[in-house]
Design an enzyme around this catalytic site. Structure first.
Site, PDB file in Angstrom:
ATOM      1  N   GLY A  46       0.874  -1.175   0.000  1.00  0.00           N
ATOM      2  CA  GLY A  46       0.000   0.000   0.000  1.00  0.00           C
ATOM      3  C   GLY A  46       0.901   1.212   0.000  1.00  0.00           C
ATOM      4  O   GLY A  46       1.923   1.220  -0.681  1.00  0.00           O
ATOM      5  N   GLU A  47       0.571   2.195   0.772  1.00  0.00           N
ATOM      6  CA  GLU A  47       1.402   3.388   0.883  1.00  0.00           C
ATOM      7  C   GLU A  47       1.980   3.406   2.295  1.00  0.00           C
ATOM      8  O   GLU A  47       1.236   3.567   3.253  1.00  0.00           O
ATOM      9  CB  GLU A  47       0.526   4.625   0.611  1.00  0.00           C
ATOM     10  CG  GLU A  47       1.292   5.899   0.451  1.00  0.00           C
ATOM     11  CD  GLU A  47       2.325   5.817  -0.664  1.00  0.00           C
ATOM     12  OE1 GLU A  47       2.010   5.305  -1.750  1.00  0.00           O
ATOM     13  OE2 GLU A  47       3.467   6.265  -0.440  1.00  0.00           O
ATOM     14  N   SER A  48       3.289   3.241   2.395  1.00  0.00           N
ATOM     15  CA  SER A  48       3.865   3.055   3.734  1.00  0.00           C
ATOM     16  C   SER A  48       3.660   4.266   4.645  1.00  0.00           C
ATOM     17  O   SER A  48       3.524   4.110   5.862  1.00  0.00           O
ATOM     18  CB  SER A  48       5.339   2.680   3.639  1.00  0.00           C
ATOM     19  OG  SER A  48       6.050   3.609   2.859  1.00  0.00           O
ATOM     20  N   CYS A  79       6.195  -5.438   0.190  1.00  0.00           N
ATOM     21  CA  CYS A  79       6.246  -4.130  -0.458  1.00  0.00           C
ATOM     22  C   CYS A  79       6.240  -2.996   0.576  1.00  0.00           C
ATOM     23  O   CYS A  79       7.231  -2.811   1.276  1.00  0.00           O
ATOM     24  CB  CYS A  79       5.123  -4.027  -1.480  1.00  0.00           C
ATOM     25  SG  CYS A  79       5.504  -2.815  -2.745  1.00  0.00           S
ATOM     26  N   ARG A 106      12.506   3.628  -1.027  1.00  0.00           N
ATOM     27  CA  ARG A 106      11.143   3.554  -1.550  1.00  0.00           C
ATOM     28  C   ARG A 106      11.105   3.838  -3.052  1.00  0.00           C
ATOM     29  O   ARG A 106      11.920   4.602  -3.561  1.00  0.00           O
ATOM     30  CB  ARG A 106      10.261   4.571  -0.818  1.00  0.00           C
ATOM     31  CG  ARG A 106      10.178   4.284   0.657  1.00  0.00           C
ATOM     32  CD  ARG A 106       9.408   5.358   1.381  1.00  0.00           C
ATOM     33  NE  ARG A 106       8.024   5.431   0.909  1.00  0.00           N
ATOM     34  CZ  ARG A 106       7.157   6.325   1.352  1.00  0.00           C
ATOM     35  NH1 ARG A 106       7.526   7.208   2.260  1.00  0.00           N
ATOM     36  NH2 ARG A 106       5.947   6.342   0.895  1.00  0.00           N
ATOM     37  N   ARG A 136       5.602  -0.166  -7.780  1.00  0.00           N
ATOM     38  CA  ARG A 136       6.312   0.915  -7.069  1.00  0.00           C
ATOM     39  C   ARG A 136       7.088   0.329  -5.890  1.00  0.00           C
ATOM     40  O   ARG A 136       7.000   0.785  -4.750  1.00  0.00           O
ATOM     41  CB  ARG A 136       5.333   1.995  -6.613  1.00  0.00           C
ATOM     42  CG  ARG A 136       4.669   2.693  -7.810  1.00  0.00           C
ATOM     43  CD  ARG A 136       4.078   4.037  -7.455  1.00  0.00           C
ATOM     44  NE  ARG A 136       3.143   3.926  -6.357  1.00  0.00           N
ATOM     45  CZ  ARG A 136       3.222   4.607  -5.228  1.00  0.00           C
ATOM     46  NH1 ARG A 136       4.179   5.475  -5.038  1.00  0.00           N
ATOM     47  NH2 ARG A 136       2.333   4.453  -4.301  1.00  0.00           N
ATOM     48  N   HIS A 171       4.565  -8.248  -4.521  1.00  0.00           N
ATOM     49  CA  HIS A 171       3.278  -8.688  -3.973  1.00  0.00           C
ATOM     50  C   HIS A 171       3.089 -10.180  -4.260  1.00  0.00           C
ATOM     51  O   HIS A 171       2.995 -10.558  -5.427  1.00  0.00           O
ATOM     52  CB  HIS A 171       2.144  -7.922  -4.658  1.00  0.00           C
ATOM     53  CG  HIS A 171       2.068  -6.490  -4.243  1.00  0.00           C
ATOM     54  ND1 HIS A 171       1.089  -6.031  -3.385  1.00  0.00           N
ATOM     55  CD2 HIS A 171       2.835  -5.424  -4.545  1.00  0.00           C
ATOM     56  CE1 HIS A 171       1.264  -4.735  -3.190  1.00  0.00           C
ATOM     57  NE2 HIS A 171       2.314  -4.338  -3.882  1.00  0.00           N
ATOM     58  N   GLU A 173       0.421 -11.893  -3.327  1.00  0.00           N
ATOM     59  CA  GLU A 173      -1.003 -12.239  -3.224  1.00  0.00           C
ATOM     60  C   GLU A 173      -1.724 -12.020  -4.551  1.00  0.00           C
ATOM     61  O   GLU A 173      -2.915 -12.244  -4.659  1.00  0.00           O
ATOM     62  CB  GLU A 173      -1.671 -11.409  -2.107  1.00  0.00           C
ATOM     63  CG  GLU A 173      -2.026  -9.961  -2.444  1.00  0.00           C
ATOM     64  CD  GLU A 173      -0.812  -9.035  -2.553  1.00  0.00           C
ATOM     65  OE1 GLU A 173       0.328  -9.510  -2.354  1.00  0.00           O
ATOM     66  OE2 GLU A 173      -0.994  -7.842  -2.865  1.00  0.00           O
TER      67      GLU A 173
HETATM   68  N1  GLN Z   1       5.641   2.838  -3.028  1.00  0.00           N
HETATM   69  C1  GLN Z   1       4.971   2.430  -1.830  1.00  0.00           C
HETATM   70  C2  GLN Z   1       5.614   3.064  -0.603  1.00  0.00           C
HETATM   71  O1  GLN Z   1       6.651   3.638  -0.688  1.00  0.00           O
HETATM   72  C3  GLN Z   1       4.956   0.918  -1.711  1.00  0.00           C
HETATM   73  C4  GLN Z   1       4.209   0.336  -2.888  1.00  0.00           C
HETATM   74  C5  GLN Z   1       3.514  -0.960  -2.602  1.00  0.00           C
HETATM   75  O2  GLN Z   1       3.332  -1.389  -1.465  1.00  0.00           O
HETATM   76  N2  GLN Z   1       3.022  -1.578  -3.662  1.00  0.00           N
HETATM   77  O3  GLN Z   1       5.061   2.985   0.439  1.00  0.00           O
END
Ligand code: GLN
Length: 196
Positions: A46-48, A79, A106, A136, A171, A173
């Site tokens: 997700g977005e850390s 991720c 990241r 990403r 990922h 999953e």
């Molecule tokens: N780019 C995201 C981050 O820096 C991580 C991306 C992902 O979990 N697919 O948090």
């Protein structure tokens, strides 16, 4: 075995399903009390920055750290989950657990458009390569002495473990392949046996 899946952001449902298919009970974790009775935890991508901020707000960072401090508590970070597990983050650094002796950077593979899938050989899984989806994705820039590489892509380590902790840049999953969830569950089982 009962595995918690951090349910703040990301492919929570897919991780629950993969964990169940791999043979364990799976529960959503939103608050510290949801950790009760779990033998391990999966942190989806997700977005850390967002995940870390909400984990902090809900008291999950402290609760998970306490658990990890009092006994080996297996955690699999994928991720963004890898970033949340990293001791150091290069660049914009989110609130995080920092439990694993790695440095992460990241978005090191580029932007969303640079997302890709590769058949990734993972010797510990045996058999055919694992369909690894990178979105990403972060890179592991440094690994401490106790950290073991499990898979590499283009000369970069993309899956690693240290004691009870497992991380992957990709990922696991997003395909039907449940071997990494099975691998994590085996780790959880082994550690539960040691604790008894
Ligand atoms: N780019 C995201 C981050 O820096 C991580 C991306 C992902 O979990 N697919 O948090």
């Amino acid at each position: 075995m009962k595995i918690g899946v951090l349910a703040i952001q990301g492919d929570v449902r897919e991780h629950l399903r993969h964990t169940q298919r791999a043979g364990a009970e799976a529960v959503e974790v939103r608050l510290p009390r949801d950790l009760d009775g779990t033998d391990g935890l999966i942190i989806p991508g997700g977005e850390s920055t967002t995940i870390g901020m909400l984990m902090e707000e809900y008291g999950l960072i402290e609760a998970i750290r306490n658990r990890a401090r009092s006994s080996a508590y297996p955690i699999y970070g994928t991720c963004a989950g890898l970033i949340l597990m990293a001791k150091n983050v290069i660049g914009k650094s989110p609130a995080r657990l920092g439990l694993m002796d790695i440095d992460a950077s990241r978005n090191a593979y580029g932007r969303q458009i640079a997302s890709f899938e590769v058949p990734l050989p993972v010797p510990a899984l045996g058999g055919t390569p694992f369909p690894a989806v990178f979105i990403r994705a972060p890179k592991i820039q440094r690994m401490g002495d106790g950290v073991m590489a499990l898979a590499s892509h283009d000369g970069e380590v993309v899956m690693a473990e240290q004691g009870p902790y497992l991380v992957s840049s990709f990922h696991p999953e997003m395909s039907e392949d449940i071997r990494i969830h099975q691998y994590f569950l085996e780790k959880v089982e082994k550690l539960a046996r040691v604790r008894q």
